[in-house]
Design an enzyme around this catalytic site. Sequence first.
Site, PDB file in Angstrom:
ATOM      1  CG  HIS A   1      -0.212   0.095   2.479  1.00 44.18           C
ATOM      2  ND1 HIS A   1       0.438  -0.864   2.971  1.00 44.18           N
ATOM      3  CD2 HIS A   1       0.115   1.156   3.221  1.00 44.18           C
ATOM      4  CE1 HIS A   1       1.131  -0.486   4.455  1.00 44.18           C
ATOM      5  NE2 HIS A   1       0.928   0.944   4.308  1.00 44.18           N
TER       6      HIS A   1
ATOM      7  CG  ASP B   1       1.557   5.068   4.580  1.00 43.04           C
ATOM      8  OD1 ASP B   1       0.945   3.897   4.781  1.00 43.04           O
ATOM      9  OD2 ASP B   1       2.793   5.008   5.287  1.00 43.04           O
TER      10      ASP B   1
ATOM     11  CG  HIS C   1       5.137   1.069   2.940  1.00 51.06           C
ATOM     12  ND1 HIS C   1       4.636   2.213   2.431  1.00 51.06           N
ATOM     13  CD2 HIS C   1       4.511   0.943   4.084  1.00 51.06           C
ATOM     14  CE1 HIS C   1       3.767   2.935   3.129  1.00 51.06           C
ATOM     15  NE2 HIS C   1       3.603   2.065   4.265  1.00 51.06           N
TER      16      HIS C   1
ATOM     17  NE  ARG D   1       8.687  -5.323  11.435  1.00 50.06           N
ATOM     18  CZ  ARG D   1       8.008  -4.351  10.935  1.00 50.06           C
ATOM     19  NH1 ARG D   1       6.717  -4.861  10.667  1.00 50.06           N
ATOM     20  NH2 ARG D   1       8.442  -3.504  10.428  1.00 50.06           N
TER      21      ARG D   1
HETATM   22  O1  LIG Z   1       4.808  -2.352  10.156  1.00 51.69           O
HETATM   23  C1  LIG Z   1       5.326  -1.707   9.305  1.00 51.69           C
HETATM   24  O2  LIG Z   1       6.703  -1.708   9.532  1.00 51.69           O
HETATM   25  C2  LIG Z   1       4.621  -0.850   8.411  1.00 51.69           C
HETATM   26  C3  LIG Z   1       3.336  -0.487   8.930  1.00 51.69           C
HETATM   27  C4  LIG Z   1       2.571   0.312   7.800  1.00 51.69           C
HETATM   28  O3  LIG Z   1       3.131   0.466   6.582  1.00 51.69           O
HETATM   29  C5  LIG Z   1       1.388   1.193   8.116  1.00 51.69           C
HETATM   30  O4  LIG Z   1       1.056   0.971   9.334  1.00 51.69           O
HETATM   31  O5  LIG Z   1       0.868   1.813   7.222  1.00 51.69           O
HETATM   32 FE   LIG Z   2       1.928   2.161   5.698  1.00 49.93          FE
END
Ligand SMILES: O=C(O)CCC(=O)C(=O)O
Ligand SMILES: [Fe+2]
Length: 372
Positions: free
Chosen positions: A239, A241, A295, A305
């Site tokens: 996705h 942001d 990403h 994690r």
């Molecule tokens: O967990 C991650 O490193 C990315 C999280 C992410 O991209 C998001 O919450 O938009």
């Molecule tokens: Fe994200």
Amino acid sequence: MNPVSETYVSNHPQPNHIFPLDFESVQDVVPDSHTWNSPLNMFNIDESSKHVIRSVALPVIDLDDPNALELLGDACQTWGVFQVMNHGVPLNLIKNIESESRRLFSLPTEQKLKAVRLPGEVSGYGLAHISKFFPKKMWSESFCILGSPVEQARKLWPDQDEADYSKFCEVIEEYRNEMKKLSERLMCLMLSSLGINTEDPNWTGSSSTGEQKDTLSLLQLNSYPVCPDPNRAMGLGPHTDSPFFTVVHQTGPGLHVHRNQVGWVEVPPLQNALTIHIGDLFTVLSNGRFMSCVHRAAVNQTRHRLSVVYLHGPPMDVKVSPLMKLVDPDHPPLYRSVTWKEFLDIKAKNFDKALDQLIQTVELGEDGKYIA
Ligand SMILES: O=C(O)CCC(=O)C(=O)O
Ligand SMILES: [Fe+2]
């Protein structure tokens, strides 16, 4: 109703896109609902190779470096993602938000579900908001906080000592304040790298009611439980942001960014670094000079994690358009103006094609102004 909530209500999220898997009950098999085995065909990404590149160095910028401005501008134009060091966020605060997130996600499932995000709401426990765009479920759970965290925290820690939820709320508020400070600093640097003077209070445009409003700050805590078969599961699907940018703290490897002609590249969890992703609204604002970065988050077999994501955007009803200084006869305005609220609606319907919906064709009028 809060304008972000309005957007979520009007896009009717279904309950099955809210409830995460009960990870406590998972044995050693990834259920079919969570098995990602067909190509997604999103963002024009070539999925023929599953290989994740670890040898390509992503930009790492020391904010105390005298060349930081130039490096940052370059990173935004080439990668749309970079890591910052010497960012000024106290390291003990980062440790504290990490341990508060861990405390939250290690509560029993039934307890977490007491603070579940109701359909149409932004805040609370559940699957990430992007879940509905994917055919399979993601191997993660998240907790989203817009506004005061008190109401949700009381649901998570109802019967115990007040200290249980007040510590959580304190850390959230403190972290959000630090993120706001850092984001404003980064915003100034990024705009300066484009030759924009941020001392002009109107650089972002004005709200539809003409008043100056605070920028909106949203925090999302993500948890990726250990997974029996990480190659078949996905922590968070690919996705971009939506806001101007996001600031991410991660506790271990798992974040991958995509770069055309290169592929998926791992963002290493550097000690004391925060990762910045350029978001869609910055693509509009910069007239396509900074591209939002695609990403995703992978999962692993041994380590739980966590990530903490701060979303920095304009006030919800402020029109964002390509900055006038970046528009000239050789660079017509590529995108029409849009508020964050309108953009979330567009994204809810078009997901990876959302920015394309804003592309406009313009002509130069006799007065030298562009006509859409
Ligand atoms: O967990 C991650 O490193 C990315 C999280 C992410 O991209 C998001 O919450 O938009
Ligand atoms: Fe994200």
